[in-house]
Design an enzyme around this catalytic site. Structure first.
Site, PDB file in Angstrom:
ATOM      1  N   ALA A 211       9.722  -0.535  -0.026  1.00 31.54           N
ATOM      2  CA  ALA A 211       9.993   0.599  -0.892  1.00 31.54           C
ATOM      3  C   ALA A 211      11.381   1.122  -0.549  1.00 31.54           C
ATOM      4  O   ALA A 211      11.902   0.883   0.535  1.00 31.54           O
ATOM      5  CB  ALA A 211       8.952   1.679  -0.660  1.00 31.54           C
TER       6      ALA A 211
ATOM      7  N   GLY B 275       6.445  -2.756   1.000  1.00 32.07           N
ATOM      8  CA  GLY B 275       6.244  -3.003  -0.420  1.00 32.07           C
ATOM      9  C   GLY B 275       6.695  -4.399  -0.832  1.00 32.07           C
ATOM     10  O   GLY B 275       6.167  -4.967  -1.793  1.00 32.07           O
TER      11      GLY B 275
ATOM     12  N   GLU C 290       3.878  -6.521  -0.069  1.00 32.13           N
ATOM     13  CA  GLU C 290       2.791  -6.183  -0.994  1.00 32.13           C
ATOM     14  C   GLU C 290       3.023  -6.837  -2.366  1.00 32.13           C
ATOM     15  O   GLU C 290       2.084  -7.359  -2.989  1.00 32.13           O
ATOM     16  CB  GLU C 290       2.661  -4.657  -1.107  1.00 32.13           C
ATOM     17  CG  GLU C 290       2.152  -4.058   0.216  1.00 32.13           C
ATOM     18  CD  GLU C 290       2.182  -2.539   0.262  1.00 32.13           C
ATOM     19  OE1 GLU C 290       1.219  -1.955   0.773  1.00 32.13           O
ATOM     20  OE2 GLU C 290       3.168  -1.931  -0.208  1.00 32.13           O
TER      21      GLU C 290
ATOM     22  N   GLU D 178       5.169  -0.008   7.818  1.00 36.74           N
ATOM     23  CA  GLU D 178       5.036   1.389   7.384  1.00 36.74           C
ATOM     24  C   GLU D 178       4.710   2.354   8.507  1.00 36.74           C
ATOM     25  O   GLU D 178       5.223   3.478   8.532  1.00 36.74           O
ATOM     26  CB  GLU D 178       3.962   1.505   6.284  1.00 36.74           C
ATOM     27  CG  GLU D 178       4.421   1.028   4.908  1.00 36.74           C
ATOM     28  CD  GLU D 178       4.276  -0.478   4.710  1.00 36.74           C
ATOM     29  OE1 GLU D 178       4.024  -1.197   5.710  1.00 36.74           O
ATOM     30  OE2 GLU D 178       4.413  -0.942   3.562  1.00 36.74           O
TER      31      GLU D 178
HETATM   32  N1  T1G Z   1      15.162   1.549   1.658  1.00 40.34           N
HETATM   33  C1  T1G Z   1      16.443   1.969   1.481  1.00 40.34           C
HETATM   34  N2  T1G Z   1      17.478   1.516   2.185  1.00 40.34           N
HETATM   35  C2  T1G Z   1      17.225   0.593   3.112  1.00 40.34           C
HETATM   36  C3  T1G Z   1      15.919   0.103   3.360  1.00 40.34           C
HETATM   37  C4  T1G Z   1      14.863   0.615   2.581  1.00 40.34           C
HETATM   38  N3  T1G Z   1      13.594   0.198   2.735  1.00 40.34           N
HETATM   39  N4  T1G Z   1      15.990  -0.819   4.350  1.00 40.34           N
HETATM   40  C5  T1G Z   1      17.275  -0.900   4.702  1.00 40.34           C
HETATM   41  N5  T1G Z   1      18.018  -0.048   3.971  1.00 40.34           N
HETATM   42  C6  T1G Z   1      19.478   0.119   4.047  1.00 40.34           C
HETATM   43  C7  T1G Z   1      19.942   0.600   5.410  1.00 40.34           C
HETATM   44  O1  T1G Z   1      19.878   2.018   5.502  1.00 40.34           O
HETATM   45  C8  T1G Z   1      21.357   0.077   5.437  1.00 40.34           C
HETATM   46  O2  T1G Z   1      22.149   0.929   4.639  1.00 40.34           O
HETATM   47  C9  T1G Z   1      21.259  -1.255   4.711  1.00 40.34           C
HETATM   48  O3  T1G Z   1      20.056  -1.157   3.913  1.00 40.34           O
HETATM   49  C10 T1G Z   1      21.154  -2.453   5.611  1.00 40.34           C
HETATM   50  O4  T1G Z   1      20.111  -2.238   6.550  1.00 40.34           O
HETATM   51  C11 T1G Z   1       4.819   1.263  -0.559  1.00 40.34           C
HETATM   52  C12 T1G Z   1       5.706   2.669   1.827  1.00 40.34           C
HETATM   53  C13 T1G Z   1      15.398  -5.575   5.888  1.00 40.34           C
HETATM   54  C14 T1G Z   1      15.265  -6.241   8.301  1.00 40.34           C
HETATM   55  O5  T1G Z   1      10.825  -0.364   6.690  1.00 40.34           O
HETATM   56  O6  T1G Z   1      13.923  -3.453   8.555  1.00 40.34           O
HETATM   57  O7  T1G Z   1       7.599  -0.358   1.704  1.00 40.34           O
HETATM   58  O8  T1G Z   1      23.828   1.637   6.274  1.00 40.34           O
HETATM   59  O9  T1G Z   1      21.462  -2.514   8.658  1.00 40.34           O
HETATM   60  O10 T1G Z   1      20.061  -5.536   9.881  1.00 40.34           O
HETATM   61  O11 T1G Z   1       3.946   0.237   1.383  1.00 40.34           O
HETATM   62  O12 T1G Z   1      16.956  -3.232   6.832  1.00 40.34           O
HETATM   63  O13 T1G Z   1      24.305  -0.240   4.689  1.00 40.34           O
HETATM   64  O14 T1G Z   1      24.110   2.115   3.824  1.00 40.34           O
HETATM   65  O15 T1G Z   1      18.925  -2.496   8.666  1.00 40.34           O
HETATM   66  O16 T1G Z   1      20.261  -6.891   7.713  1.00 40.34           O
HETATM   67  C15 T1G Z   1       9.147  -0.613   4.510  1.00 40.34           C
HETATM   68  C16 T1G Z   1      13.393  -1.474   6.687  1.00 40.34           C
HETATM   69  C17 T1G Z   1       9.460   0.546   3.648  1.00 40.34           C
HETATM   70  C18 T1G Z   1      12.293  -2.091   5.933  1.00 40.34           C
HETATM   71  C19 T1G Z   1      17.517  -5.932   7.144  1.00 40.34           C
HETATM   72  N6  T1G Z   1      10.353  -1.349   4.747  1.00 40.34           N
HETATM   73  N7  T1G Z   1      14.558  -2.324   6.717  1.00 40.34           N
HETATM   74  O17 T1G Z   1      18.167  -5.698   8.356  1.00 40.34           O
HETATM   75  O18 T1G Z   1      20.225  -4.440   7.622  1.00 40.34           O
HETATM   76  S1  T1G Z   1       8.012   1.497   3.334  1.00 40.34           S
HETATM   77  C20 T1G Z   1      11.096  -1.180   5.826  1.00 40.34           C
HETATM   78  C21 T1G Z   1      14.756  -3.225   7.666  1.00 40.34           C
HETATM   79  C22 T1G Z   1       7.198   0.676   2.134  1.00 40.34           C
HETATM   80  C23 T1G Z   1       5.136   0.520   0.696  1.00 40.34           C
HETATM   81  C24 T1G Z   1       6.007   1.274   1.589  1.00 40.34           C
HETATM   82  C25 T1G Z   1      16.077  -3.940   7.680  1.00 40.34           C
HETATM   83  C26 T1G Z   1      16.041  -5.411   7.249  1.00 40.34           C
HETATM   84  P1  T1G Z   1      23.712   1.125   4.870  1.00 40.34           P
HETATM   85  P2  T1G Z   1      20.175  -2.869   8.005  1.00 40.34           P
HETATM   86  P3  T1G Z   1      19.748  -5.695   8.442  1.00 40.34           P
END
Ligand code: T1G
Ligand code: NAD
Length: 646
Positions: free
Chosen positions: A62, A101, A104, A124
């Site tokens: 998400a 997501g 999912e 999450e």
């Molecule tokens: N949403 C918005 N921005 C995100 C993001 C996200 N989920 N994940 C990363 N970014 C931005 C981050 O702030 C940075 O921004 C850039 O992307 C690169 O990130 C309904 C509730 C995928 C392994 O928790 O683990 O889904 O600084 O430096 O090292 O159930 O990003 O460039 O402006 O970390 O290549 C669950 C979190 C959400 C994933 C890539 N998902 N992200 O690593 O890049 S909850 C997460 C990561 C959810 C559903 C629900 C990593 C990565 P900027 P980065 P990276």
């Protein structure tokens, strides 16, 4: 450009998601995918669909930036249902990470395939929430309840090979993902399709299983709420019909999304992602880091060398004589052997790590090092002598760093030719484990050198935070205030054990006094004595009284507490009560919440002073220091965040 595009490969459609940087499920992407299902359902030429992503990763989840805002249609759970109900089978083709997501959505597809090196997971709980689009309901149907419990309550992703063995993905490929996914889809069309995930059976474990998991999850969660709530959702998914479990997950998700813990964890999420690339260094190119030197193979030097080797950087380790060098190499070997024992490294990797270390007493071996980190005794004379030698041994553009904890880096750098390449890199013990790296420039430090410090932080997977120069930098300065605050409470009559218990209840692994007993009271004592010898007015602390009575902590059999021989369990000490009796002037009663609120308030007050003096750039940086260097509970968001909400 549109975030979703459709192309054809014969009778198979390829839906490509392109929503940089991580293909997060923004409203536009959800809408785009929904429309793609509709379009392809209506197209009689299409028999199957491959869902694939452009850029560095599959859908990473998400869009976390949308969390504070009112949700817009189409909602993610509906989108996952819609993909699952598509008239043609969808195949999710995963590279990078399919998280939250993103995974999912993949579970809404009839099949999931991945490239080697990809990972899938439901992180999450690390954001203080539970999966909100069927993660707790579909995962047990795909991989069984036990695997689902591990995946969801830990929040830790698994690599493709493990995902395959758990049934989370159907195939793993080396090489071209799209070509392999198309071939997989064609092959799948020759057979009867498996049922959609929602229609697969789930075997419900008995009550004893859930009791045992609850205990284990509660222990690991250390006060975080989401993992236990996720466990409730999984149990519901195992015992109730699909729709009922979905409703339960949804309600839990909405409750938690609005919680303080989730707000704190989102704050930490963004702080951690901002930290490695500070805005003021945007234009500065770091120097390449191909090889490094470490001076001193003691506790810190060996840990730093291990961290460098973990990142694949060849290391030259320098000690003052052969005997010390042998001890340094033994320290390093001990670290890698420990990693093998804990399953973190294979024997072969440990050997390769050792093989990448050149041990010598000859500074000439540093002639081509890109970076040298000094970790010798905390004495200005010893450190200055080391930098004198580095000045002639190293390239003029090599970055020269000190790991000093308390000395003024400006004094260490004095007289160094090309001081623009000098910097403080303050690691925390154990340096190969603790993620905090304080980066301390001196006035002469160039942006390029500073940028190189941050680049090193990224390579070592650290959380780098810039600190200005003051005694103890950000972290140890706050620690000093915290300990002083705790001592003040003792003087007012609060029991030592009550203070430790209150901080543990707050979420720390240890309270301030038991932590000192573990680390030793003598280091801070010697430092205070040094300051006194230099003529500074340093008032007597309670710790001084204990050290003078040879109570230096666990290593002397007692400090703030007594310890039975060979035991680590702290016992309140009659001897300490007697030693401190005439310093305890009050009979203050405080409940645990009040103790924790007061001491966190002390940390935050020091943090504000640090900000006012320009030592730290932001409250979020201070929070990261406390979380990654001092065990502050992550789900509280750090002292600055916690105090702003109190
Ligand atoms: N949403 C918005 N921005 C995100 C993001 C996200 N989920 N994940 C990363 N970014 C931005 C981050 O702030 C940075 O921004 C850039 O992307 C690169 O990130 C309904 C509730 C995928 C392994 O928790 O683990 O889904 O600084 O430096 O090292 O159930 O990003 O460039 O402006 O970390 O290549 C669950 C979190 C959400 C994933 C890539 N998902 N992200 O690593 O890049 S909850 C997460 C990561 C959810 C559903 C629900 C990593 C990565 P900027 P980065 P990276
Ligand atoms: P240590 O005593 O364990 O190790 C110091 C090592 O430096 C010893 O192996 C010694 O032989 C070597 N050494 C001394 N003089 C030398 C010289 N001239 N040339 C080469 N090697 C020499 O100390 P430590 O705990 O590793 O601390 C090292 C530095 O790291 C200190 O500045 C300390 O303040 C800082 N530091 C320590 C910690 C910690 O928790 N221990 C944390 C952060 C920073």
């Amino acid at each position: 450009m549109s975030v979703v595009t459709i192309s054809r490969n014969g009778d198979i459609a390829v839906v490509t998601v392109d929503n940089p940087p991580v293909n997060a499920l923004s409203q536009a992407l959800r809408r785009g995918l929904w429309d793609a299902v509709e379009t392809l359902d209506a197209d009689p030429q299409v028999r199957a669909v491959v869902l694939i992503c452009a850029g560095r990763t599959f859908i990473a989840g998400a869009d976390v930036t949308e969390f504070g805002k009112p949700p817009l249609e189409p909602h993610l759970p509906d989108l996952v249902d819609r993909i699952e109900a598509a008239a043609k089978p969808w195949v999710a083709a995963i590279h990078g990470s399919a998280l939250g997501g993103g995974f999912e959505v993949a579970m809404g597809c009839r099949f999931r395939v991945a490239v080697e090196g990809a990972s899938v997971g439901l992180p999450e709980v690390s954001l203080g929430i539970v999966p909100g689009a069927s993660g707790t309901v579909r995962t047990p149907r795909l991989a069984g309840v036990e695997a689902a419990v591990d995946l969801v309550t830990s929040g830790k992703p698994v690599k493709a090979a493990k995902a395959l063995s758990l049934g989370l993905v159907d195939a793993v490929f080396a090489g071209d993902l799209q070509a392999n996914a198309l071939a997989f889809a064609r092959d799948a069309l020759t057979r009867e399709l498996p049922p959609p995930v929602l229609a697969r059976p789930v075997a419900a474990p008995d009550a004893a299983f859930w009791d045992e998991k609850r205990k284990a999850v509660a222990k690991a969660a250390k006060g975080a709420e989401a993992p236990l709530r996720a466990l409730d959702c999984l149990r519901k998914a195992a015992e109730a019909p699909f729709a009922e479990a979905m409703a339960f997950e949804r309600q839990t998700f909405l409750d938690l999304r609005a919680s303080d813990q989730a707000a704190a964890l989102r704050h930490v999420f963004f702080a951690e992602r901002a930290a490695p690339r500070p805005a003021h260094l945007k234009g500065a190119d770091p120097l390449p880091l191909r090889s490094a030197g470490v001076i001193g193979g003691g506790t810190m030097g060996a840990g730093i060398a291990a961290a460098l080797r973990d990142a694949g950087i060849p290391v030259t380790l320098i000690e003052r004589d052969d005997e010390a060098l042998a001890r340094g190499m033994a320290n390093l070997r001990g670290i890698f052997d420990g990693a093998v024992k804990r399953g973190k490294l294979s024997e072969a990797q440990a050997e390769a790590h050792m093989a990448g270390v050149t041990a010598t007493t000859d500074y000439a071996a540093l002639s081509d090092a890109d970076l040298v980190i000094e970790a010798v005794f905390e004495e200005i004379g010893v450190k200055r002598a080391v930098f004198d030698r580095l000045a002639t041994a190293c390239r003029a553009d090599a970055v020269l760093a000190t790991n000093t904890s308390y000395l003024d880096p400006r004094l260490i750098a004095e007289g160094l030719p090309h001081p623009d390449r000098f910097i403080g890199l303050h690691f925390f013990s154990p340096a190969n484990v603790m993620r905090l790296l304080e980066i301390v420039p001196v006035p002469e430090t160039s942006d390029r050198t500073l940028a190189t410090g941050f680049a090193l932080g990224r390579m070592l997977n650290k959380v780098p935070v810039q600190s200005g120069i003051c005694e103890g930098f950000i972290g140890n300065r706050i620690l000093k205030r915290y300990r002083a605050g705790a001592e003040t409470l003792v003087r007012q009559g609060v029991a030592i054990a009550d203070i430790d218990a209150a901080m543990r209840a707050y979420g720390f692994a240890m309270g301030p006094f038991e932590a000192q007993d573990l680390g030793g009271l003598d280091i801070a004592f010697l430092q205070r004595e040094g300051a006194r010898a230099a003529g500074q007015d340093v008032p007597e602390t309670l710790g001084d009284i204990l050290v003078r009575a040879n109570r230096k902590g666990q290593k002397t059999g007692g400090g703030w507490y007594d310890y039975a021989p060979g035991e680590r369990r702290p016992q309140p000490s009659a001897a300490v009560a007697e030693l401190l009796a005439d310093r305890i002037t009050g009979r203050t009663q405080m409940d645990p919440e009040a103790i924790a609120r007061h001491l966190v308030g002390e940390m935050a007050a020091e943090g504000r002073a640090i900000l006012d003096e320009g030592i730290a750039a932001s409250p979020a940086d201070i929070d990261l220091v406390e979380i990654h260097g001092y065990g502050f509970p992550r789900w509280r968001g750090g002292p600055m965040f916690a105090a702003s909400r109190a």
